[in-house]
Design an enzyme around this catalytic site. Structure first.
Site, PDB file in Angstrom:
ATOM      1  N   GLN A   1       0.667  -0.873   0.013  1.00  0.00           N
ATOM      2  CA  GLN A   1       0.290  -0.203   0.581  1.00  0.00           C
ATOM      3  C   GLN A   1       0.560   1.396  -0.289  1.00  0.00           C
ATOM      4  O   GLN A   1       0.169   2.334   0.047  1.00  0.00           O
ATOM      5  CB  GLN A   1      -1.002  -0.010   1.285  1.00  0.00           C
ATOM      6  CG  GLN A   1      -2.177  -0.889   0.948  1.00  0.00           C
ATOM      7  CD  GLN A   1      -2.629  -1.138   2.743  1.00  0.00           C
ATOM      8  OE1 GLN A   1      -2.700  -2.007   2.831  1.00  0.00           O
ATOM      9  NE2 GLN A   1      -3.785  -0.462   2.419  1.00  0.00           N
TER      10      GLN A   1
ATOM     11  N   HIS B   1       0.970  -9.358   4.776  1.00  0.00           N
ATOM     12  CA  HIS B   1       0.072  -8.175   4.952  1.00  0.00           C
ATOM     13  C   HIS B   1      -1.455  -8.316   3.061  1.00  0.00           C
ATOM     14  O   HIS B   1      -0.918  -7.430   2.526  1.00  0.00           O
ATOM     15  CB  HIS B   1       0.620  -7.185   4.771  1.00  0.00           C
ATOM     16  CG  HIS B   1      -1.009  -5.876   5.632  1.00  0.00           C
ATOM     17  ND1 HIS B   1      -0.917  -5.174   6.336  1.00  0.00           N
ATOM     18  CD2 HIS B   1      -1.700  -5.599   5.062  1.00  0.00           C
ATOM     19  CE1 HIS B   1      -2.362  -5.214   6.404  1.00  0.00           C
ATOM     20  NE2 HIS B   1      -3.295  -5.385   5.576  1.00  0.00           N
TER      21      HIS B   1
ATOM     22  N   ASN C   1      -1.603 -11.356   8.365  1.00  0.00           N
ATOM     23  CA  ASN C   1      -2.530  -9.775   8.332  1.00  0.00           C
ATOM     24  C   ASN C   1      -4.495 -10.037   8.430  1.00  0.00           C
ATOM     25  O   ASN C   1      -4.769 -11.004   7.680  1.00  0.00           O
ATOM     26  CB  ASN C   1      -2.568  -8.670   7.910  1.00  0.00           C
ATOM     27  CG  ASN C   1      -3.703  -7.392   8.037  1.00  0.00           C
ATOM     28  OD1 ASN C   1      -3.741  -6.496   9.162  1.00  0.00           O
ATOM     29  ND2 ASN C   1      -4.360  -7.474   6.895  1.00  0.00           N
ATOM     30  N   GLU C   2      -5.053  -9.588   9.386  1.00  0.00           N
ATOM     31  CA  GLU C   2      -6.428 -10.276   9.084  1.00  0.00           C
ATOM     32  C   GLU C   2      -6.202 -11.837   8.428  1.00  0.00           C
ATOM     33  O   GLU C   2      -6.973 -11.807   7.545  1.00  0.00           O
ATOM     34  CB  GLU C   2      -7.367  -9.028   7.938  1.00  0.00           C
ATOM     35  CG  GLU C   2      -6.667  -7.789   9.351  1.00  0.00           C
ATOM     36  CD  GLU C   2      -8.023  -6.948   8.317  1.00  0.00           C
ATOM     37  OE1 GLU C   2      -8.251  -7.002   7.076  1.00  0.00           O
ATOM     38  OE2 GLU C   2      -8.537  -5.739   9.310  1.00  0.00           O
TER      39      GLU C   2
HETATM   40  C1  BGC Z   1      -6.662  -3.703   5.896  1.00  0.00           C
HETATM   41  C2  BGC Z   1      -5.608  -2.737   5.047  1.00  0.00           C
HETATM   42  C3  BGC Z   1      -7.026  -1.901   4.945  1.00  0.00           C
HETATM   43  C4  BGC Z   1      -7.697  -1.203   6.192  1.00  0.00           C
HETATM   44  C5  BGC Z   1      -8.561  -0.542   5.458  1.00  0.00           C
HETATM   45  C6  BGC Z   1      -7.843  -3.351   7.169  1.00  0.00           C
HETATM   46  O1  BGC Z   1      -8.480  -4.676   6.786  1.00  0.00           O
HETATM   47  O2  BGC Z   1      -5.645  -4.648   7.102  1.00  0.00           O
HETATM   48  O3  BGC Z   1      -4.676  -3.032   4.609  1.00  0.00           O
HETATM   49  O4  BGC Z   1      -5.784  -0.424   4.205  1.00  0.00           O
HETATM   50  O5  BGC Z   1      -8.620  -2.529   6.613  1.00  0.00           O
HETATM   51  O6  BGC Z   1      -9.795  -0.724   4.503  1.00  0.00           O
END
Ligand code: BGC
Length: 424
Positions: free
Chosen positions: A19, A113, A157-158
């Site tokens: 990003q 990520h 991540n997530e």
């Molecule tokens: C993610 C980010 C994303 C942010 C805002 C999260 O789900 O980890 O990569 O930019 O939310 O949408």
């Protein structure tokens, strides 16, 4: 009386490699963005040139008063071909880590990520039984090279994001695009995602499994197994590094009669994964808004509610509720690894931060071990399929010159960090 935070509280901001860095050319997202008729609004291109400007950005963080930085190491840069590691990429991240330490910024490193190397997707991506071992091998490499500089590592991540994605698709199908807003747009684009990649990869559409997308039961298990295998690999290579995973958690609420639906959502989005995390050193909590359930399921955001650029309800008070909920089920230190708001009205960002921090302070006062807050995001950046139009940053970037322009919210948050206290 200002609300004082515990000594050593970690005040930081988050980014993700794809990003912000720019030119992540060996990744699946780069491939997808550059397809003709891509589902992406725009290309990530140079992004905000963090790959070259990381020193300036880290120094700016320190100058603002922050003491930690969560960023990700890009697998596709480190291992552009399977089993072939790029020494220059390793040196790059060594320098980023050194710059953090030189500026007294504690790094929290995410190893995955959302983006993956193209070769991984060709081998079946996040539905392939071989992926946990491949991910663990890459993590072992990173940690054997850089582990001494990495006090905290987030594996994935997530890890549960596919559940939220599947729900939004379902809402989209049942309510129509207008009510669900921009997220639907993002997800409608995702529906074409696999088709587009399929042509580029030369594998059938149903076999293109990038990380962001709906997942089968088996795929979800593969993601969490990847976490567990990576944890073992990291511990072997860098025994002093603290390890956790991050999850995307809504503040799940219920209207009368919606309790069962809410309990089911909590189980589906969080509780079912508990056993995979029990051996972790910390939990990475990410929250942006709430979801409300009634007797018939998901309740749409009221017309009159304040919404963010993402189409979410502006709801910073959700963070406190999620922390309290997590702490009931997991007995470990909690880091807020992401929390923030997409808006052009920076005063609303200030209000969002203050409310979120008041919630954290109340939790800490009640004895919940919240160790740090990483605001999303340090810089305005590339919001995946939605491109650069969604602004989450504490710092704006003029992308024609790549000049950094800290917003008032950056100094506001920096002051809280530097004094370790939130004013009344
Ligand atoms: C993610 C980010 C994303 C942010 C805002 C999260 O789900 O980890 O990569 O930019 O939310 O949408």
């Amino acid at each position: 009386m200002p609300s004082q935070f515990p000594k050593g509280f970690m005040w930081g901001a988050s980014t993700a490699a794809h990003q912000v860095e720019g030119n992540n050319v060996h990744s699946d997202f780069w491939l997808m963005e550059n397809l003709e008729g891509s589902a992406f609004r725009e290309r990530s291109g140079d992004a905000v040139d963090h790959f070259r400007r990381y020193r300036e950005d880290i120094a700016l963080m320190a100058q603002l008063g922050l003491n930690s930085y969560r960023f990700s190491i890009e697998w596709a840069r480190l291992e552009p071909e399977e089993g072939v590691y790029d020494d220059a990429a390793i040196e790059h991240y060594r320098n980023v880590l050194k710059a953090c330490h030189e500026n007294k910024i504690t790094p929290i490193v995410t190893l995955h990520h959302f983006t993956s190397p193209v070769w991984l997707i060709r081998l079946g991506g996040w539905e392939s039984a071989g992926t946990p071992a491949r991910f663990a091998r890459y993590c072992a490499k990173v940690m054997s090279e850089l582990g001494e500089l990495i006090p905290y590592a987030c594996t994935i991540n997530e890890a549960n994001i596919s559940i939220g994605i599947a729900k939004i698709i379902k809402q989209h199908q049942s309510q129509g695009a207008a009510q669900v807003g921009i997220n639907t747009d993002m997800l409608a684009r995702m529906e074409t995602y696999n088709r587009e990649l399929s042509t580029a990869f030369g594998v059938p559409p149903q076999e293109v499994h990038s990380f962001l997308g709906p997942r089968s039961e088996k795929g979800l298990e593969i993601i969490f197994r990847a976490h567990v295998e990576a944890r073992t690999a990291i511990r072997n290579a860098a025994p002093n590094t603290k390890i956790g995973i991050t999850m995307s958690l809504y503040d799940i609420q219920s209207l009368p009669g919606g309790e069962e639906n809410a309990a089911e959502a909590l189980n589906e989005e969080f509780l079912q994964f508990k056993s995979y995390m029990e051996d972790d050193d910390f939990f990475g909590l990410q929250n942006y808004t709430r979801t409300v359930y009634g007797p018939d399921g998901f309740v749409p955001i009221p017309e009159e509610a304040e919404k963010t650029q993402m189409g979410n309800e502006f709801y910073p008070q959700g963070l406190e509720a999620v922390i309290r909920c997590v702490s009931k089920h997991l007995d470990k230190p909690i880091f807020i690894t992401e929390n923030g708001v997409a808006t052009d009205d920076d005063e609303r960002r200030v209000a969002y931060i203050d409310c979120a921090l008041r919630g954290i302070h109340a939790c800490i006062t009640d004895g919940i071990p919240v160790k740090g807050y990483m605001h999303w995001s340090l810089l305005d950046n590339f919001e995946w399929q939605l491109g650069f139009s969604k602004r989450f940053g504490l710092i704006a970037v003029d992308r024609t010159t790549q000049e950094r322009l800290p917003k008032p919210s950056a100094s506001h948050y920096g002051k809280i960090a530097a004094t370790n206290a939130l004013a009344e």
